[in-house]
Design a protein around this motif. Structure first.
Motif, short mmCIF file in Angstrom:
data_model
loop_
_atom_site.label_atom_id
_atom_site.label_comp_id
_atom_site.label_asym_id
_atom_site.label_seq_id
_atom_site.Cartn_x
_atom_site.Cartn_y
_atom_site.Cartn_z
N GLU A 1 0.77 -1.37 -0.03
CA GLU A 1 -0.07 -0.03 0.02
C GLU A 1 0.75 1.32 -0.08
OE1 GLU A 1 -2.98 0.13 3.21
OE2 GLU A 1 -4.43 -0.94 1.95
N ASN A 2 1.68 1.32 0.44
CA ASN A 2 2.72 2.66 0.66
C ASN A 2 3.27 2.86 -0.63
OD1 ASN A 2 2.64 2.81 3.50
ND2 ASN A 2 4.43 1.48 3.94
N GLU A 3 3.47 1.73 -1.68
CA GLU A 3 4.07 1.81 -2.91
C GLU A 3 2.83 2.35 -3.67
OE1 GLU A 3 4.90 -0.47 -1.25
OE2 GLU A 3 7.09 -1.00 -1.19
N ALA A 4 1.91 2.02 -3.58
CA ALA A 4 0.51 2.31 -4.08
C ALA A 4 0.25 3.89 -4.14
CB ALA A 4 -0.70 1.63 -3.74
N GLY A 5 0.57 4.46 -3.23
CA GLY A 5 0.25 5.96 -3.10
C GLY A 5 -0.99 6.18 -1.94
N ARG A 6 -1.02 7.53 -1.72
CA ARG A 6 -1.96 7.99 -0.62
C ARG A 6 -3.40 7.76 -1.16
NH1 ARG A 6 0.40 13.90 0.61
NH2 ARG A 6 0.76 13.42 -1.71
N SER A 7 -3.76 8.04 -2.59
CA SER A 7 -5.03 7.94 -3.13
C SER A 7 -5.80 6.48 -2.98
CB SER A 7 -5.22 8.59 -4.35
OG SER A 7 -4.12 7.67 -5.50
N CYS A 8 -4.94 5.55 -2.55
CA CYS A 8 -5.44 4.27 -2.81
C CYS A 8 -5.12 3.61 -1.32
CB CYS A 8 -4.84 3.26 -3.54
SG CYS A 8 -5.29 3.55 -5.34
N LYS A 9 -5.15 4.63 -0.32
CA LYS A 9 -4.88 4.15 0.99
C LYS A 9 -6.20 3.37 1.46
CE LYS A 9 -1.69 4.37 4.42
NZ LYS A 9 -0.61 3.73 4.13
N GLY A 10 -6.00 2.20 2.01
CA GLY A 10 -7.06 1.19 2.41
C GLY A 10 -7.80 0.23 1.25
#
Length: 621
Positions: free
Chosen positions: A443-452
């Motif tokens: 999730e950290n690599e995915a970026g803030r907009s996809c948190k959760g």
């Protein structure tokens, strides 16, 4: 030429010399071996040519043998026929009408592409048939509430409508109570919900400021009884499976999304061997006999058993009397319902037992609408219970684009070694803020907009509708997630050839591709059904059917309507996309249309006064 290629294949040189000696004799073989060690060993793979191959002009590979084997990664996609959106909508409407008019029990499987408007269609039918009693089951509480609001907007009154209440995610119920209820459900202590709500109700019932909360608690305590005398009921998949059969038989049941994959096949639990040993020692009625059976089983072997669906679960207090602690990592109560299990070592907890609890739909009329229904698995799972009826499907081409890069498998372990793909996808797409859906651990690599947001919890998410998104990973699950349901369905999952999945060319729903998969046909079908469901759910978040956006998918499992790039993109990357500005201007567009006003522009995008005063008027595209 053959030897220089076999040199780059594991065991290839040994096989080459064995065949050479058999066909040409020992002396010739020794000469070749000397030449190989001295010189040929360092050759690059030689490519085929007209001089050495009579099929050179016909063959599509036109490279070295090693290249041809690498192209085993080629995906052969089923040729689809696409029709207009109007034809597809008409087909779906006709299928729904036929299913609704069907008399008798059965499961009606109606496939509908994500974003086609299936929810709107069945709500229209409910509105037009005011005498019909209908129960709608959605996969999540969020989607349940949304369907309830949609029904109200179509004239279904509160007098006719009942939306089953839920403590989880409900702002009226204190968070600590919600967390405890979730914890007890995961531990198999399902009876604790009502007692906890009842206790909380006693605290707040006389407070006039808490009347709305008290009413909610009363409805939670009523449970399924609140459905009585209601024409339309909206609930969740999980709640549907708990509704008494005599009550459920009064309704036509519409199941929104794939209940078999999302709810039934995922119903697995775990208990450690130490707890089973205590159960055996304390002689807990019913549970000790099951514990004895499992403890006597050989480790690493999947075993099928008949579940005891009529058994009453123990309360937390009753288990405490026997000195048994029941928590979410030691779910002993649901052992009564186990239909298949395996005892194995866990790196964190030691020896544990994973078990699968099969759930059934009571006899009735069910209409299941989803984009990823698997007819074979449905028929196999429900064959002893009800007839399964399938309907023809028509498809419309996406308004958007699905670009897929299939060279790398990108399961969790593979992706762990290739995390540069997260940087690659944003650079290639031209969008440094591209939302990326992937495994929870990345999730950290995915970026803030996809948190959760991650594989496993994407159903019903609409926040990415119409946006360009990235999807990275092939969401393989732990092998027990496939083997436990397959074992329950009668597959011999203990065969040596299925100890682990292996690379092979498989066929699934008309597509042929290379995949890490099992040998047994039904076990492989369950595995591929799982991969399809997870990836299509992820792709569906962009709503490509009606939105001209782009999804960039990095996975070896081919998805529907994907334009597939088969080469190693980390070595030979495709051409970069052009950076996507907030505004793009088509030639001549500004001459034909009047400029947007300040208010009109701000309604579309949050931009500065300087941009608005620009001499070029750009419309959001």
């Amino acid at each position: 030429m053959i030897l220089t290629n076999m040199n780059y294949i594991n065991g290839g040189v040994k096989q080459f010399f064995a065949l050479l000696e058999k066909g040409y004799g020992e002396e010739s073989c020794k000469k070749w071996e000397q030449d190989y060690k001295r010189d040929i060993k360092n050759y690059r793979p030689e490519k085929c040519s007209k001089e050495v191959c009579p099929y050179y002009e016909e063959c599509e590979n036109r490279g070295a043998i090693v290249d041809a084997l690498t192209m085993g990664r080629k995906v052969y996609q089923k040729k689809e026929t696409y029709v207009t959106l109007e034809e597809v909508s008409m087909c779906l409407e006709e299928n729904l009408d036929q299913a609704f008019s069907y008399t008798g029990n059965g499961i009606h499987m109606i496939k509908a592409q994500t974003g086609l408007g299936k929810t709107r269609m069945y709500i229209n039918w409910i509105e037009k048939h005011p005498q019909a009693k209908v129960l709608v089951a959605a996969p999540t509480n969020t989607l349940k509430e949304q369907i309830g609001e949609d029904l109200k907007s179509h004239g279904i009154t509160d007098e006719d409508l009942f939306i089953t209440p839920s403590a989880h995610g409900n702002c009226f119920i204190p968070r600590e109570i919600q967390e405890k209820i979730s914890y007890f459900h995961e531990a198999g202590l399902h009876g604790r919900t009502k007692s906890m709500i009842a206790s909380y109700y006693q605290e707040i019932k006389d407070d006039p400021c808490m009347s709305a909360v008290a009413e909610l608690c009363e409805n939670l305590m009523k449970g399924a009884k609140g459905m009585e005398d209601k024409r339309v009921v909206v609930t969740t998949h999980a709640y549907l499976l708990q509704v008494p059969s005599e009550l459920l038989s009064q309704y036509i049941v519409i199941i929104d999304e794939d209940i078999l994959y999302l709810q039934i096949l995922s119903n697995s639990h775990c208990v450690d061997v130490e707890t089973l040993e205590r159960l055996s020692e304390k002689r807990v009625p019913g549970l000790s006999e099951i514990a004895d059976e499992i403890l006597a089983a050989k480790e690493g072997i999947y075993i099928r058993r008949e579940p005891l669906s009529a058994a009453m679960p123990f309360t937390e207090e009753q288990l405490s009397e026997y000195g048994i602690c029941c928590d979410k990592e030691n779910d002993v109560n649901d052992l009564f319902l186990a239909g298949a299990y395996i005892k194995e070592d866990d790196s964190r907890r030691g020896s544990v037992v994973h078990y699968f609890c099969p759930q059934k739909l009571s006899p009735g009329k069910y209409i299941v609408l989803s984009a990823t229904l698997n007819e074979k698995i449905y028929r196999t799972y429900f064959k002893k219970d009800m007839k399964v009826i399938s309907y023809p499907e028509k498809k419309v081409a996406y308004a958007g684009t699905l670009k897929q890069y299939s060279y790398h498998s990108l399961g969790r372990n593979d992706l762990k070694k290739k995390t540069e793909i997260f940087e690659f996808i944003r650079e290639y797409s031209g969008d440094p803020d591209l939302p990326v859906l992937t495994f929870k651990k990345f999730e950290n690599e995915a970026g803030r907009s996809c948190k959760g947001l991650h594989f496993g919890n994407l159903t019903g998410i609409n926040g990415l509708k119409g946006r360009d998104i990235g999807i990275i990973g092939t969401p393989y699950k732990n092998e027990e997630a496939y083997k436990l349901p397959a074992c329950y369905l009668g597959v011999d999952v203990n065969k040596k050839e299925d100890a682990r999945p292996h690379y092979q060319r498989v066929t699934y729903k008309g597509n042929r591709f290379l995949m890490m998969a099992y040998s047994d046909e039904l076990l492989r079908e369950i595995q591929l059904y799982s991969l399809e469901s997870e990836l299509e759910q992820a792709v569906g978040r962009a709503r490509l059917l009606r939105n001209p956006c782009t999804v960039y998918l990095f996975s070896s499992f081919p998805c529907e309507q994907a334009k597939i790039y088969m080469k190693d993109y980390l070595v030979e990357p495709p051409e970069k996309e052009e950076p996507k500005d907030k505004f793009r201007v088509k030639p001549g567009l500004c001459r034909k249309l009047p400029p947007l006003t300040l208010e009109e522009v701000r309604r579309h995008r949050n931009i500065t006064n300087h941009q608005i005063m620009s001499p070029i008027y750009a419309y959001p595209m």
